[in-house]
Design a protein around this motif. Structure first.
Motif, PDB file in Angstrom:
ATOM      1  N   ARG A  62     -14.686 -35.853 -23.938  1.00 58.65           N
ATOM      2  CA  ARG A  62     -14.096 -37.128 -23.519  1.00 58.65           C
ATOM      3  C   ARG A  62     -15.009 -38.285 -23.920  1.00 58.65           C
ATOM      4  O   ARG A  62     -14.554 -39.327 -24.363  1.00 58.65           O
ATOM      5  N   CYS A  63     -16.314 -38.084 -23.761  1.00 57.81           N
ATOM      6  CA  CYS A  63     -17.316 -39.078 -24.135  1.00 57.81           C
ATOM      7  C   CYS A  63     -18.331 -38.406 -25.052  1.00 57.81           C
ATOM      8  O   CYS A  63     -18.755 -37.286 -24.775  1.00 57.81           O
ATOM      9  N   ALA A  64     -18.722 -39.096 -26.100  1.00 55.68           N
ATOM     10  CA  ALA A  64     -19.736 -38.582 -27.015  1.00 55.68           C
ATOM     11  C   ALA A  64     -20.820 -39.638 -27.164  1.00 55.68           C
ATOM     12  O   ALA A  64     -20.558 -40.758 -27.596  1.00 55.68           O
ATOM     13  N   VAL A  65     -22.033 -39.274 -26.776  1.00 56.30           N
ATOM     14  CA  VAL A  65     -23.157 -40.205 -26.798  1.00 56.30           C
ATOM     15  C   VAL A  65     -24.184 -39.705 -27.809  1.00 56.30           C
ATOM     16  O   VAL A  65     -24.712 -38.600 -27.662  1.00 56.30           O
ATOM     17  N   PRO A  66     -24.470 -40.509 -28.853  1.00 55.82           N
ATOM     18  CA  PRO A  66     -25.498 -40.086 -29.805  1.00 55.82           C
ATOM     19  C   PRO A  66     -26.891 -40.268 -29.208  1.00 55.82           C
ATOM     20  O   PRO A  66     -27.126 -41.172 -28.404  1.00 55.82           O
ATOM     21  N   MET A  67     -27.810 -39.381 -29.566  1.00 55.07           N
ATOM     22  CA  MET A  67     -29.184 -39.495 -29.073  1.00 55.07           C
ATOM     23  C   MET A  67     -30.145 -39.026 -30.160  1.00 55.07           C
ATOM     24  O   MET A  67     -29.727 -38.513 -31.197  1.00 55.07           O
ATOM     25  N   HIS A  68     -31.412 -39.202 -29.900  1.00 55.73           N
ATOM     26  CA  HIS A  68     -32.491 -38.822 -30.821  1.00 55.73           C
ATOM     27  C   HIS A  68     -32.427 -39.579 -32.137  1.00 55.73           C
ATOM     28  O   HIS A  68     -32.557 -39.005 -33.203  1.00 55.73           O
ATOM     29  N   TYR A  69     -32.212 -40.860 -32.046  1.00 59.01           N
ATOM     30  CA  TYR A  69     -32.318 -41.703 -33.236  1.00 59.01           C
ATOM     31  C   TYR A  69     -32.964 -43.005 -32.819  1.00 59.01           C
ATOM     32  O   TYR A  69     -32.797 -43.465 -31.705  1.00 59.01           O
ATOM     33  N   GLU A  70     -33.713 -43.573 -33.685  1.00 60.44           N
ATOM     34  CA  GLU A  70     -34.344 -44.863 -33.415  1.00 60.44           C
ATOM     35  C   GLU A  70     -34.990 -45.346 -34.699  1.00 60.44           C
ATOM     36  O   GLU A  70     -35.961 -44.760 -35.172  1.00 60.44           O
ATOM     37  N   ALA A  71     -34.445 -46.393 -35.250  1.00 61.04           N
ATOM     38  CA  ALA A  71     -34.943 -46.899 -36.532  1.00 61.04           C
ATOM     39  C   ALA A  71     -36.365 -47.453 -36.436  1.00 61.04           C
ATOM     40  O   ALA A  71     -37.168 -47.269 -37.331  1.00 61.04           O
ATOM     41  N   GLU A  72     -36.672 -48.143 -35.362  1.00 58.20           N
ATOM     42  CA  GLU A  72     -37.988 -48.787 -35.216  1.00 58.20           C
ATOM     43  C   GLU A  72     -38.852 -48.025 -34.215  1.00 58.20           C
ATOM     44  O   GLU A  72     -39.110 -48.485 -33.128  1.00 58.20           O
ATOM     45  N   GLY A  88     -15.052 -42.435 -33.289  1.00 55.67           N
ATOM     46  CA  GLY A  88     -13.923 -43.231 -32.809  1.00 55.67           C
ATOM     47  C   GLY A  88     -13.968 -43.518 -31.326  1.00 55.67           C
ATOM     48  O   GLY A  88     -14.994 -43.912 -30.784  1.00 55.67           O
ATOM     49  N   ARG A  89     -12.847 -43.279 -30.645  1.00 56.80           N
ATOM     50  CA  ARG A  89     -12.710 -43.614 -29.224  1.00 56.80           C
ATOM     51  C   ARG A  89     -13.661 -42.817 -28.327  1.00 56.80           C
ATOM     52  O   ARG A  89     -13.924 -43.208 -27.195  1.00 56.80           O
ATOM     53  N   ARG A  90     -14.145 -41.687 -28.790  1.00 57.83           N
ATOM     54  CA  ARG A  90     -15.077 -40.867 -27.993  1.00 57.83           C
ATOM     55  C   ARG A  90     -16.472 -41.487 -27.927  1.00 57.83           C
ATOM     56  O   ARG A  90     -17.249 -41.177 -27.034  1.00 57.83           O
ATOM     57  N   ALA A  91     -16.822 -42.292 -28.917  1.00 62.52           N
ATOM     58  CA  ALA A  91     -18.186 -42.808 -29.046  1.00 62.52           C
ATOM     59  C   ALA A  91     -18.554 -43.752 -27.908  1.00 62.52           C
ATOM     60  O   ALA A  91     -17.818 -44.680 -27.597  1.00 62.52           O
ATOM     61  N   HIS A  92     -19.678 -43.486 -27.317  1.00 57.28           N
ATOM     62  CA  HIS A  92     -20.263 -44.358 -26.286  1.00 57.28           C
ATOM     63  C   HIS A  92     -21.735 -44.506 -26.646  1.00 57.28           C
ATOM     64  O   HIS A  92     -22.561 -43.677 -26.266  1.00 57.28           O
ATOM     65  N   VAL A  93     -22.046 -45.537 -27.398  1.00 56.49           N
ATOM     66  CA  VAL A  93     -23.417 -45.783 -27.817  1.00 56.49           C
ATOM     67  C   VAL A  93     -24.092 -46.620 -26.740  1.00 56.49           C
ATOM     68  O   VAL A  93     -23.601 -47.687 -26.381  1.00 56.49           O
ATOM     69  N   LEU A  94     -25.182 -46.109 -26.209  1.00 54.92           N
ATOM     70  CA  LEU A  94     -25.868 -46.761 -25.093  1.00 54.92           C
ATOM     71  C   LEU A  94     -27.167 -47.408 -25.556  1.00 54.92           C
ATOM     72  O   LEU A  94     -27.864 -46.873 -26.416  1.00 54.92           O
TER      73      LEU A  94
END
Length: 89
Positions: free
Chosen positions: A40-50, A73-79
């Protein structure tokens, strides 16, 4: 669902020979996993450009956040760092 989405390739001096495979899913793979598992919700983690303390040879895909949003798409929840996600809503 929280998904590692930086697609990092690691070529560090103490990890030789380097693996040709990413150490974590790429954003498009993370989005596909969320879809396959019907998250239902997909949160990306373990990334950080700086991130100043990354080891030399740790290279992430360019703009993993935007690529994840595009494919999830609609699942993405970037925090933002420290932001909470209310799963009750």
């Amino acid at each position: 669902m929280f998904l590692p989405a930086n697609g990092a390739v690691v070529d560090a001096p103490h990890l030789q020979p380097p693996s040709p495979l990413p150490a974590a899913m790429a954003p498009i793979q993370a989005a596909a996993a969320a879809e396959i598992l019907d998250a239902r919700c997909a949160v990306p983690m373990h990334y950080e450009a700086e991130q100043p303390d990354k080891i030399a040879g740790y290279v992430e895909v360019l703009d993993p956040e935007n690529e994840f949003r595009t494919h999830a798409g609609r699942r993405a929840h970037v925090l933002a760092v420290g932001e909470w996600l209310d799963l009750a809503t």
